[in-house]
Motif scaffolding. Sequence first.
Motif, PDB file in Angstrom:
ATOM      1  N   MET A   1    -112.130 -16.957  86.869  1.00 10.82           N
ATOM      2  CA  MET A   1    -112.338 -15.531  87.066  1.00 10.82           C
ATOM      3  C   MET A   1    -111.013 -14.911  87.497  1.00 10.82           C
ATOM      4  N   LYS A   2    -110.768 -13.730  86.973  1.00 13.22           N
ATOM      5  CA  LYS A   2    -109.562 -12.987  87.327  1.00 13.22           C
ATOM      6  C   LYS A   2    -109.948 -11.767  88.142  1.00 13.22           C
ATOM      7  N   SER A   3    -109.091 -11.393  89.059  1.00 12.77           N
ATOM      8  CA  SER A   3    -109.296 -10.132  89.789  1.00 12.77           C
ATOM      9  C   SER A   3    -108.006  -9.336  89.718  1.00 12.77           C
ATOM     10  N   LYS A   4    -108.153  -8.046  89.800  1.00 12.53           N
ATOM     11  CA  LYS A   4    -106.995  -7.172  89.664  1.00 12.53           C
ATOM     12  C   LYS A   4    -107.161  -6.007  90.629  1.00 12.53           C
ATOM     13  N   ASN A   5    -106.163  -5.760  91.420  1.00 11.42           N
ATOM     14  CA  ASN A   5    -106.173  -4.594  92.312  1.00 11.42           C
ATOM     15  C   ASN A   5    -105.475  -3.449  91.605  1.00 11.42           C
ATOM     16  N   VAL A   6    -106.093  -2.278  91.611  1.00 12.95           N
ATOM     17  CA  VAL A   6    -105.498  -1.113  90.980  1.00 12.95           C
ATOM     18  C   VAL A   6    -105.499   0.044  91.966  1.00 12.95           C
ATOM     19  N   LYS A   7    -104.532   0.939  91.798  1.00 10.29           N
ATOM     20  CA  LYS A   7    -104.496   2.148  92.618  1.00 10.29           C
ATOM     21  C   LYS A   7    -105.328   3.216  91.952  1.00 10.29           C
ATOM     22  N   ARG A   8    -106.099   3.904  92.751  1.00 11.98           N
ATOM     23  CA  ARG A   8    -106.913   5.002  92.252  1.00 11.98           C
ATOM     24  C   ARG A   8    -106.472   6.248  93.000  1.00 11.98           C
ATOM     25  N   TYR A   9    -106.168   7.325  92.254  1.00  9.36           N
ATOM     26  CA  TYR A   9    -105.703   8.574  92.838  1.00  9.36           C
ATOM     27  C   TYR A   9    -106.847   9.571  92.832  1.00  9.36           C
ATOM     28  N   ILE A  10    -107.095  10.205  93.980  1.00  6.67           N
ATOM     29  CA  ILE A  10    -108.242  11.091  94.142  1.00  6.67           C
ATOM     30  C   ILE A  10    -107.757  12.507  94.415  1.00  6.67           C
ATOM     31  N   CYS A  11    -108.343  13.483  93.711  1.00  5.77           N
ATOM     32  CA  CYS A  11    -107.997  14.895  93.885  1.00  5.77           C
ATOM     33  C   CYS A  11    -108.383  15.345  95.300  1.00  5.77           C
ATOM     34  N   ASP A  12    -107.493  16.068  95.957  1.00  8.24           N
ATOM     35  CA  ASP A  12    -107.752  16.581  97.305  1.00  8.24           C
ATOM     36  C   ASP A  12    -108.798  17.690  97.315  1.00  8.24           C
ATOM     37  N   HIS A  13    -109.117  18.242  96.147  1.00  2.00           N
ATOM     38  CA  HIS A  13    -109.984  19.415  96.087  1.00  2.00           C
ATOM     39  C   HIS A  13    -111.390  19.104  95.571  1.00  2.00           C
ATOM     40  N   CYS A  14    -111.481  18.296  94.506  1.00  3.01           N
ATOM     41  CA  CYS A  14    -112.788  18.087  93.872  1.00  3.01           C
ATOM     42  C   CYS A  14    -113.250  16.632  93.877  1.00  3.01           C
ATOM     43  N   ASN A  15    -112.449  15.738  94.410  1.00  2.00           N
ATOM     44  CA  ASN A  15    -112.762  14.306  94.483  1.00  2.00           C
ATOM     45  C   ASN A  15    -112.802  13.592  93.138  1.00  2.00           C
ATOM     46  N   LYS A  16    -112.264  14.200  92.083  1.00  2.00           N
ATOM     47  CA  LYS A  16    -112.123  13.507  90.812  1.00  2.00           C
ATOM     48  C   LYS A  16    -111.091  12.399  91.022  1.00  2.00           C
ATOM     49  N   TYR A  17    -111.240  11.285  90.300  1.00  2.00           N
ATOM     50  CA  TYR A  17    -110.237  10.238  90.443  1.00  2.00           C
ATOM     51  C   TYR A  17    -109.674   9.833  89.091  1.00  2.00           C
ATOM     52  N   MET A  18    -108.426   9.340  89.150  1.00  2.00           N
ATOM     53  CA  MET A  18    -107.708   8.858  87.975  1.00  2.00           C
ATOM     54  C   MET A  18    -106.897   7.636  88.385  1.00  2.00           C
ATOM     55  N   TYR A  19    -106.419   6.925  87.405  1.00  2.32           N
ATOM     56  CA  TYR A  19    -105.582   5.764  87.667  1.00  2.32           C
ATOM     57  C   TYR A  19    -104.110   6.070  87.406  1.00  2.32           C
ATOM     58  N   SER A  20    -103.786   7.325  87.185  1.00  2.00           N
ATOM     59  CA  SER A  20    -102.413   7.741  86.914  1.00  2.00           C
ATOM     60  C   SER A  20    -101.991   8.788  87.942  1.00  2.00           C
ATOM     61  N   ALA A  21    -100.905   8.534  88.649  1.00  2.00           N
ATOM     62  CA  ALA A  21    -100.420   9.490  89.659  1.00  2.00           C
ATOM     63  C   ALA A  21     -99.971  10.789  88.984  1.00  2.00           C
ATOM     64  N   GLY A  22     -99.300  10.667  87.850  1.00  2.00           N
ATOM     65  CA  GLY A  22     -98.843  11.861  87.133  1.00  2.00           C
ATOM     66  C   GLY A  22     -99.996  12.703  86.626  1.00  2.00           C
ATOM     67  N   GLY A  23    -101.018  12.026  86.109  1.00  2.00           N
ATOM     68  CA  GLY A  23    -102.197  12.743  85.632  1.00  2.00           C
ATOM     69  C   GLY A  23    -102.904  13.461  86.764  1.00  2.00           C
ATOM     70  N   MET A  24    -102.998  12.821  87.914  1.00  2.00           N
ATOM     71  CA  MET A  24    -103.649  13.459  89.052  1.00  2.00           C
ATOM     72  C   MET A  24    -102.821  14.630  89.576  1.00  2.00           C
ATOM     73  N   THR A  25    -101.514  14.517  89.562  1.00  2.00           N
ATOM     74  CA  THR A  25    -100.655  15.627  89.985  1.00  2.00           C
ATOM     75  C   THR A  25    -100.888  16.840  89.093  1.00  2.00           C
ATOM     76  N   ARG A  26    -100.941  16.616  87.768  1.00  2.00           N
ATOM     77  CA  ARG A  26    -101.208  17.717  86.829  1.00  2.00           C
ATOM     78  C   ARG A  26    -102.593  18.306  87.054  1.00  2.00           C
ATOM     79  N   HIS A  27    -103.589  17.432  87.296  1.00  2.00           N
ATOM     80  CA  HIS A  27    -104.949  17.918  87.531  1.00  2.00           C
ATOM     81  C   HIS A  27    -105.006  18.785  88.788  1.00  2.00           C
ATOM     82  N   GLU A  28    -104.407  18.325  89.881  1.00  3.42           N
ATOM     83  CA  GLU A  28    -104.479  19.065  91.147  1.00  3.42           C
ATOM     84  C   GLU A  28    -103.850  20.444  91.037  1.00  3.42           C
TER      85      GLU A  28
END
Length: 144
Positions: A1-28
């Motif tokens: 079995m493999k496991s993988k840790n990933v960073k999840r970025y969450i919008c400060d306003h609506c709690n939407k999440y993405m796995y891309s910091a750049g995408g979340m910056t554009r969304h916010e």
Amino acid sequence: MKSKNVKRYICDHCNKYMYSAGGMTRHELRCTLNRNRSCAVCSLQQGWAEDHQGLSEIIKLVPIPNRTPFGDIVNSYYEEVLKPKMPEIRAAAANCPACIMAALRLSKIPVPIVECFNFTEEMQVILHRIRNERHEEYSLIFGC
């Protein structure tokens, strides 16, 4: 079995999440629950939105809904209070669907109860108009 840790970025306003910091910056920047948002739709409509009043002014026009003891909006709110104010709200937002939606969401009014506002249809009209203008511009340049 493999496991993988990933960073999840969450919008400060609506709690939407993405796995891309750049995408979340554009969304916010454009999130409809961000009071200091930058509207992409207004920037698309170069010259059309000159009478736009700003989000804080639009929010002031949205009437505060009466709520039941359970926190629900009273049934007559839309017909008797909000619907008569919608032309004034539209004028202040220069008919920008994203700014109207942001004002409604920031005022804690569920967008689906506003029957005279359909974000998807209004965006299709704007995008169709922009496509036609660009097609005409490019046909003049390239002779197509």
